[in-house]
Design a protein around this motif. Sequence first.
Motif, short mmCIF file in Angstrom:
data_model
loop_
_atom_site.label_atom_id
_atom_site.label_comp_id
_atom_site.label_asym_id
_atom_site.label_seq_id
_atom_site.Cartn_x
_atom_site.Cartn_y
_atom_site.Cartn_z
N PHE A 39 41.70 41.38 47.12
CA PHE A 39 40.82 41.28 48.29
C PHE A 39 41.67 41.54 49.52
N VAL B 266 45.10 39.80 49.03
CA VAL B 266 45.19 38.69 48.08
C VAL B 266 44.94 39.27 46.69
N ALA C 22 43.81 38.14 43.66
CA ALA C 22 43.14 36.96 43.10
C ALA C 22 43.24 36.94 41.58
N PRO D 244 44.65 25.80 38.68
CA PRO D 244 44.63 25.11 39.97
C PRO D 244 43.66 25.79 40.93
N ALA E 273 43.38 29.79 41.59
CA ALA E 273 44.09 30.47 40.50
C ALA E 273 43.41 31.78 40.09
N GLY E 274 42.13 31.90 40.38
CA GLY E 274 41.43 33.14 40.01
C GLY E 274 40.31 32.95 39.01
#
Length: 396
Positions: free
Chosen positions: A11, A22, A24, A43, A46-47
């Motif tokens: 992104f 980012v 992701a 977490p 995290a994606g």
Amino acid sequence: MIRARGLVQTFRSRQGRTTSEVRAVDGVDLDVEDGEVVGFLGPNGAGKTTTLRILTTLLRPTAGTATVAGHDVATQAEQVRRSIGYVSQAGGAFSGARAGDEVVDHGMLYGLPRRVVEERGRALFSQLDLEGLWTRTPRTMSGGQKRRLDIVMGIVHEPRLVFLDEPTTGLDPQARANLWEHIRGLRDRRGATVLLTTHYLDEADALSDRIVIIDHGRVVASDTPAALKEQVAGDLVDLEVEDPAQRAEAAARLERLVAQAGAGAGAGPGATPGPSSSGGVVEQDGRHVRARVRRAGRAVPGLLRELDAAGVALASIEVVRPTLDDVFLALTGRSLRDTGGSSPDAAARGSTTSSTTSSTTSSSSTTPGSTTVPQPTPTPSAPTASTSTPTTGALR
Ligand SMILES: Nc1ncnc2c1ncn2[C@@H]1O[C@H](COP(=O)(O)OP(=O)(O)OP(=O)(O)O)[C@@H](O)[C@H]1O
């Protein structure tokens, strides 16, 4: 049922004049078999959601390929959508119509006759404790009721594959338990495949045939909950010596045991992770020495004999079975509890840690409250972007 290879999603986000990228999802490979319930953990940031959005065709991946229910997510989005149910983290946007009408319209969009979808919808309302709300508008419902309505919408057309993004967030313990039963029923009675994300480790543990852990956009582990706990974390052995002067002796013997039996991921967040190295894996604190040891139940009796022969007197010993949070901590360096992963049930019990003062015990509990691993410092939540777009492919 799901086969993904090398999925990438980047992104671009803009904050003021600065544009940053980012990543992701950063090369995710994922296989989910027919009839499996897979818990997708990671977490914050995290994606997980991004991966689910790719698999449900809401995002076109920057790179990589995926087939869902036999259809390609990029070129056969319509067929993918017809095969799945998706309960998003954000929940559905309702039109303002009555809840029952929303459900009926949704089912009819999937080609179901009105009579069939109404029958199923009413049954689901009853199973998910929404009785009496069929003619209410969703905006007058509580958060938990709306969440359960989202779930009805996601499964009323009886998809073969269901994606559930944090389905129980906001539900009270009774509603969660009820939904767990339902998710099990999806698999056991209907043979459905379920991919769910959750921050509740007890939930992942109880429901999942397999756990996939993702961190920084990459899959870092995939196995059954039991295998992950055994292989990744190891049991925590905590020895309390009577005489602090004998602590070093106890630590040396425990370190030797770790070297022989294999370590888990360290006694706590401060200890050095490592599958077999003993360096740094024994933690000393006051009259306690502790370390993670693979299959401690088998290894500890010998240690006790050795300590006894060496004249080291113990005040207590505790062997604590690893939890999924220990696995999570070992693999990601973060505790899911720091990211809100303590279940409402655990929170209600006020139990996130316990002290190690009991005599020899061997707990098989897998609830978050059963671990004695010290808690790391909470880490800040994932960064968010003020404005953003996928760098390739558009939201469809
Ligand atoms: N539309 C977007 N624009 C910019 N960045 C995004 C966008 N969507 C997600 N991200 C970023 O991508 C990363 C992964 O986000 P994602 O929502 O997939 O994480 P997650 O694992 O589902 O997190 P959580 O547990 O908090 O729901 C994060 O850093 C997030 O800020």
